[in-house]
Design an enzyme around this catalytic site. Structure first.
Site, PDB file in Angstrom:
ATOM      1  N   CYS A  99     100.306   2.928  51.075  1.00 53.95           N
ATOM      2  CA  CYS A  99      99.709   1.634  50.678  1.00 53.95           C
ATOM      3  C   CYS A  99     100.474   0.962  49.536  1.00 53.95           C
ATOM      4  CB  CYS A  99      98.240   1.819  50.309  1.00 53.95           C
ATOM      5  SG  CYS A  99      97.959   2.669  48.751  1.00 53.95           S
ATOM      6  N   CYS A 119     104.219  12.074  36.457  1.00 50.50           N
ATOM      7  CA  CYS A 119     103.220  11.728  35.455  1.00 50.50           C
ATOM      8  C   CYS A 119     102.310  10.651  36.048  1.00 50.50           C
ATOM      9  CB  CYS A 119     103.962  11.216  34.218  1.00 50.50           C
ATOM     10  SG  CYS A 119     102.897  10.871  32.829  1.00 50.50           S
TER      11      CYS A 119
HETATM   12 FE    FE Z   1      97.760   4.970  49.205  1.00 53.68          FE
END
Ligand code: FE
Length: 131
Positions: A99, A119
């Protein structure tokens, strides 16, 4: 990887304002302020935007940074990288490969076996405990 491509209105509908800020506007949660920094449970971290499995707790370690840190993604296809030159620094941004949600940054100061530190923002993740 098949992309999940939603409109801005759909993202706003699906995410909390805090998640939207991090995932869709590349924001950063406060250090030590996220819910997974100190999570030591056994399980899998999914993308909070689309549900794709991103990290395994077996690769999580305490970096002391205040953000959940991993040595590698659960699958190399799951996490994409992009050069980020914002804030006067050159960093490697990590994104969900499905996404394009912003997850955090990768730094070359992690422990073995990879020497990398993914991180991440807790707000970009959704933890599911292993059965
Ligand atoms: Fe995603």
């Amino acid at each position: 990887m098949e992309k999940l491509d939603l409109t801005d209105a759909e993202w706003r509908d699906r995410l909390t304002p805090e998640q939207y800020h991090v995932l869709r506007e590349a924001g950063t949660e406060r250090a030590f302020g996220g819910k997974y920094n100190d999570n030591h449970a056994d399980g899998v971290y999914h993308c909070a935007g689309c549900g794709l499995p991103l990290f395994d707790s077996r690769d999580k370690y305490d970096s002391g940074s205040g953000w959940p840190s991993f040595t590698r993604p659960i699958d190399e296809e799951a996490v994409a990288e992009k050069t980020d030159q914002s804030h006067g620094m050159v960093r490697t941004e990590s994104l969900c490969a499905r996404c394009d949600g912003h997850l955090g940054h990768v730094f070359p100061d992690g422990p073995p076996p990879t020497g990398l530190r993914y991180c991440m923002n807790s707000l970009s993740l959704d933890f599911e405990e292993r059965e």
